[in-house]
Design a protein around this motif. Structure first.
Motif, PDB file in Angstrom:
ATOM      1  N   ARG A   1     -41.052 -37.374  23.730  1.00  0.00           N
ATOM      2  CA  ARG A   1     -41.435 -38.667  22.906  1.00  0.00           C
ATOM      3  C   ARG A   1     -40.181 -39.627  22.962  1.00  0.00           C
ATOM      4  O   ARG A   1     -40.365 -41.028  22.938  1.00  0.00           O
ATOM      5  N   ARG A   2     -38.882 -39.214  22.637  1.00  0.00           N
ATOM      6  CA  ARG A   2     -37.839 -40.261  23.106  1.00  0.00           C
ATOM      7  C   ARG A   2     -37.764 -40.755  24.520  1.00  0.00           C
ATOM      8  O   ARG A   2     -37.170 -41.870  24.505  1.00  0.00           O
ATOM      9  N   LEU A   3     -38.132 -40.235  25.443  1.00  0.00           N
ATOM     10  CA  LEU A   3     -38.180 -40.665  26.742  1.00  0.00           C
ATOM     11  C   LEU A   3     -39.189 -41.685  27.097  1.00  0.00           C
ATOM     12  O   LEU A   3     -39.210 -42.507  27.872  1.00  0.00           O
TER      13      LEU A   3
ATOM     14  N   ALA B   1     -44.419 -34.582  30.587  1.00  0.00           N
ATOM     15  CA  ALA B   1     -43.252 -34.714  30.199  1.00  0.00           C
ATOM     16  C   ALA B   1     -42.982 -33.778  28.997  1.00  0.00           C
ATOM     17  O   ALA B   1     -41.767 -33.132  28.638  1.00  0.00           O
ATOM     18  N   GLU B   2     -44.074 -33.443  28.098  1.00  0.00           N
ATOM     19  CA  GLU B   2     -43.927 -32.548  27.045  1.00  0.00           C
ATOM     20  C   GLU B   2     -43.419 -31.007  27.563  1.00  0.00           C
ATOM     21  O   GLU B   2     -42.926 -30.337  27.113  1.00  0.00           O
ATOM     22  N   VAL B   3     -44.439 -30.687  28.502  1.00  0.00           N
ATOM     23  CA  VAL B   3     -44.233 -29.467  29.289  1.00  0.00           C
ATOM     24  C   VAL B   3     -42.790 -29.168  29.793  1.00  0.00           C
ATOM     25  O   VAL B   3     -42.164 -28.301  29.629  1.00  0.00           O
ATOM     26  N   GLY B   4     -42.337 -30.166  30.610  1.00  0.00           N
ATOM     27  CA  GLY B   4     -40.839 -30.185  31.262  1.00  0.00           C
ATOM     28  C   GLY B   4     -39.748 -30.250  30.270  1.00  0.00           C
ATOM     29  O   GLY B   4     -38.796 -29.687  30.641  1.00  0.00           O
ATOM     30  N   HIS B   5     -39.849 -31.087  29.289  1.00  0.00           N
ATOM     31  CA  HIS B   5     -38.821 -31.444  28.543  1.00  0.00           C
ATOM     32  C   HIS B   5     -38.936 -31.074  27.163  1.00  0.00           C
ATOM     33  O   HIS B   5     -37.882 -31.024  26.184  1.00  0.00           O
ATOM     34  N   GLY B   6     -40.233 -30.837  26.563  1.00  0.00           N
ATOM     35  CA  GLY B   6     -40.328 -30.567  25.373  1.00  0.00           C
ATOM     36  C   GLY B   6     -41.021 -31.667  24.457  1.00  0.00           C
ATOM     37  O   GLY B   6     -40.890 -32.879  24.951  1.00  0.00           O
TER      38      GLY B   6
ATOM     39  N   PHE C   1     -50.994 -39.573  36.423  1.00  0.00           N
ATOM     40  CA  PHE C   1     -52.240 -39.554  35.572  1.00  0.00           C
ATOM     41  C   PHE C   1     -51.908 -38.895  34.109  1.00  0.00           C
ATOM     42  O   PHE C   1     -52.679 -39.111  33.509  1.00  0.00           O
ATOM     43  N   TYR C   2     -51.045 -37.918  34.238  1.00  0.00           N
ATOM     44  CA  TYR C   2     -50.865 -37.121  33.353  1.00  0.00           C
ATOM     45  C   TYR C   2     -49.408 -37.117  32.666  1.00  0.00           C
ATOM     46  O   TYR C   2     -48.722 -36.028  32.391  1.00  0.00           O
TER      47      TYR C   2
END
Length: 150
Positions: free
Chosen positions: A48-50, A38-43, A32-33
């Motif tokens: 954005r690239r993923l 992804a932003e919290v885990g990877h930056g 759901f999020y």
């Protein structure tokens, strides 16, 4: 001897419930999020690239990640159900299977994820997580073996 069995059963249930909570929570968040996690885990930049570059890629990646989250949520429910099994032999078998699963994930991260440019900085942290989760099952086995042979 009944207290030793119930003691290791309590530890087994605690480990299963802890792992179930982690798996179900992570799975639900992935479903759901996905972008926020992804932003919290990877930056922000890596997340954005993923996400993919075309709308088709983005839909395919989002669908794939949602199904992975659903699978993780289902694993959490399975762990919740297994937590209440009282059979000592099954508990040992299940713990050994979980150790192998976490070891396989660690090997996957070492041999494949570290080669991906976008995930190269995240794999050591995730590897430590796999090892810690595996260690909880190893400690359960050591504790149950100690009870069995004392």
């Amino acid at each position: 001897m009944a207290t030793a069995s119930s003691s290791s059963s309590g530890i087994f249930a605690s480990i299963c419930l802890l792992h179930a909570a982690v798996a179900a929570t992570c799975g639900a968040l992935m479903m759901f999020y996905l972008n926020e996690i992804a932003e919290v885990g990877h930056g922000r930049e890596t997340a954005r690239r993923l996400q993919g570059s075309t709308p088709h890629d983005q839909l395919l990646i989002q669908t794939s990640e949602s199904f992975a989250g659903l699978l993780l949520f289902a694993i959490g429910l399975l762990l919740f159900m297994v937590a209440f099994v009282k059979d000592r032999d099954f508990q040992a078998f299940f713990a050994k299977g979980c150790i192998l699963l976490h070891a396989a994930m660690a090997l996957w991260r070492v041999f494949f994820e570290r080669r991906l440019e976008d995930l190269a900085r995240d794999w050591p942290r995730q590897l430590v997580g796999d090892l810690v989760l595996s260690l909880s099952w190893v400690l359960f086995l050591v504790y149950s073996w100690r009870e069995k042979y004392d």
